[in-house]
Design a protein around this motif. Structure first.
Motif, mmCIF file in Angstrom:
data_model
loop_
_atom_site.group_PDB
_atom_site.id
_atom_site.type_symbol
_atom_site.label_atom_id
_atom_site.label_comp_id
_atom_site.label_asym_id
_atom_site.label_seq_id
_atom_site.Cartn_x
_atom_site.Cartn_y
_atom_site.Cartn_z
ATOM 1 N N MET A 1 0.827 -1.205 0.000
ATOM 2 C CA MET A 1 0.000 0.000 0.000
ATOM 3 C C MET A 1 0.865 1.260 0.000
ATOM 4 S SD MET A 1 -3.199 0.976 0.048
ATOM 5 C CE MET A 1 -4.197 2.398 0.449
ATOM 6 N N GLY A 2 1.932 1.233 0.797
ATOM 7 C CA GLY A 2 2.834 2.374 0.832
ATOM 8 C C GLY A 2 3.502 2.611 -0.502
ATOM 9 N N ALA A 3 3.921 1.525 -1.165
ATOM 10 C CA ALA A 3 4.555 1.656 -2.476
ATOM 11 C C ALA A 3 3.568 2.200 -3.506
ATOM 12 C CB ALA A 3 5.091 0.306 -2.933
ATOM 13 N N MET A 4 2.312 1.783 -3.406
ATOM 14 C CA MET A 4 1.298 2.276 -4.334
ATOM 15 C C MET A 4 1.031 3.760 -4.106
ATOM 16 S SD MET A 4 -1.352 -0.938 -4.275
ATOM 17 C CE MET A 4 -2.412 -0.213 -5.510
ATOM 18 N N LEU A 5 1.060 4.177 -2.855
ATOM 19 C CA LEU A 5 0.855 5.588 -2.552
ATOM 20 C C LEU A 5 2.006 6.434 -3.099
ATOM 21 C CD1 LEU A 5 -1.077 7.532 -1.165
ATOM 22 C CD2 LEU A 5 0.175 7.177 0.961
ATOM 23 N N ILE A 6 3.224 5.920 -2.953
ATOM 24 C CA ILE A 6 4.388 6.618 -3.524
ATOM 25 C C ILE A 6 4.271 6.699 -5.040
ATOM 26 C CG2 ILE A 6 6.886 6.481 -3.863
ATOM 27 C CD1 ILE A 6 7.063 5.226 -1.074
ATOM 28 N N ASN A 7 3.798 5.615 -5.650
ATOM 29 C CA ASN A 7 3.616 5.597 -7.099
ATOM 30 C C ASN A 7 2.579 6.633 -7.533
ATOM 31 O OD1 ASN A 7 3.937 4.469 -9.796
ATOM 32 N ND2 ASN A 7 1.935 3.541 -9.500
ATOM 33 N N GLU A 8 1.498 6.755 -6.772
ATOM 34 C CA GLU A 8 0.468 7.753 -7.087
ATOM 35 C C GLU A 8 1.042 9.161 -6.967
ATOM 36 O OE1 GLU A 8 -2.594 7.335 -8.259
ATOM 37 O OE2 GLU A 8 -2.249 5.179 -8.317
ATOM 38 N N TRP A 9 1.848 9.379 -5.943
ATOM 39 C CA TRP A 9 2.447 10.705 -5.762
ATOM 40 C C TRP A 9 3.366 11.057 -6.935
ATOM 41 C CZ3 TRP A 9 2.136 15.202 -3.531
ATOM 42 C CH2 TRP A 9 3.252 16.052 -3.533
ATOM 43 N N MET A 10 4.141 10.085 -7.396
ATOM 44 C CA MET A 10 5.048 10.330 -8.520
ATOM 45 C C MET A 10 4.261 10.675 -9.779
ATOM 46 S SD MET A 10 7.934 7.375 -7.904
ATOM 47 C CE MET A 10 8.868 7.876 -9.361
ATOM 48 N N LYS A 11 3.116 10.022 -9.970
ATOM 49 C CA LYS A 11 2.312 10.300 -11.158
ATOM 50 C C LYS A 11 1.708 11.700 -11.107
ATOM 51 C CE LYS A 11 -0.128 6.500 -10.941
ATOM 52 N NZ LYS A 11 -1.140 5.459 -11.252
#
Length: 245
Positions: A1-11
């Motif tokens: 979940m944390g990695a997905m949140l970081i991915n969303e932030w990068m996008k």
């Protein structure tokens, strides 16, 4: 979940104008409200009225009625825009991720961006008050309560708009619906229906205390959090049950 949140932030930070909306939207509202207060301050400050409360009322009126209720729709549409382009949803769902985690990461990103917007709004408001050299002490408690309750009031809208933005590929459709439903908020906020109308809740949370009307916190939290969980449940159910997104 944390990695997905970081991915969303990068996008959102690299591939969309989200951060520009978050930064310049509150700044514009503060400038408009502060300019209106400065122009008519002799009228607003009659009978020794509190300068900070009067200035914040003018600023928050622009922000909580005309900008902030629309913002969750803008953010939700922008957060989902990348997936709607070029088969992005299929690429995401081909990865070993659960749909509920993907939906939760996008919702968390919208909520974080709303919190950032609230923080910037009150930071700009403080700067405006210092520039205008308001005589009274800064009302830090009102700042904190307005930021917190205003953020909470937008969470049901964030969940609802995310559910619509996930389903609809059109960027304009959920945004247009959100704008139309936001327009009556100025009237509804003065009526007994304000606590149950999602688009009036930001104005209810942020304006009434400045007008000397205490916020019914227990009722407010019950309605806001109840609406949030209902919209999350409906959106998540719809997202998880669909075969093709």
């Amino acid at each position: 979940m944390g990695a997905m949140l970081i991915n969303e932030w990068m996008k959102v930070s690299r591939r969309s104008p989200v951060l520009w909306v978050v930064a310049f939207g509150p700044l514009l509202m503060v400038v408009l409200g502060a300019a209106n207060f400065w122009r008519y301050q002799e009228v607003f400050l009659q009978d020794g009225a509190d300068a900070w409360s009067k200035m914040m009322l003018q600023i928050t009126l622009f922000y909580a009625v005309f900008f902030y209720p629309v913002l969750p729709g803008v953010l939700a549409a922008l957060v989902c825009r990348y997936e709607h382009l070029g088969g992005g949803w299929k690429q995401q769902l081909a990865l070993p991720v659960r749909r509920r985690h993907l939906f939760g990461a996008k919702l968390a990103m919208v909520a974080l961006l709303l919190a950032l917007t609230q923080g910037l709004f009150y930071l700009f408001s403080f700067i405006a008050g210092e520039v205008l050299q308001l005589p009274e002490a800064v009302p830090w408690r009102k700042f904190f309560e307005g930021a917190l309750y205003g953020w909470l009031s937008a969470l049901p809208l964030a969940a609802l708009q995310l559910a619509l933005s996930v389903r609809w590929k059109s960027f304009a459709l959920p945004l247009a619906m959100n704008v139309m439903l936001s327009l009556p908020a100025l009237i509804v906020v003065q009526s007994r229906f304000a606590p149950v109308y999602p688009w009036a809740q930001p104005a209810l949370a942020m304006l009434r205390p400045l007008m000397g009307e205490p916020l019914a916190v227990s009722q407010f939290l019950t309605v806001v959090l109840g609406g949030f969980f209902v919209f999350v449940a409906v959106g998540l159910f719809d997202f998880c049950r669909r075969d093709v997104v």
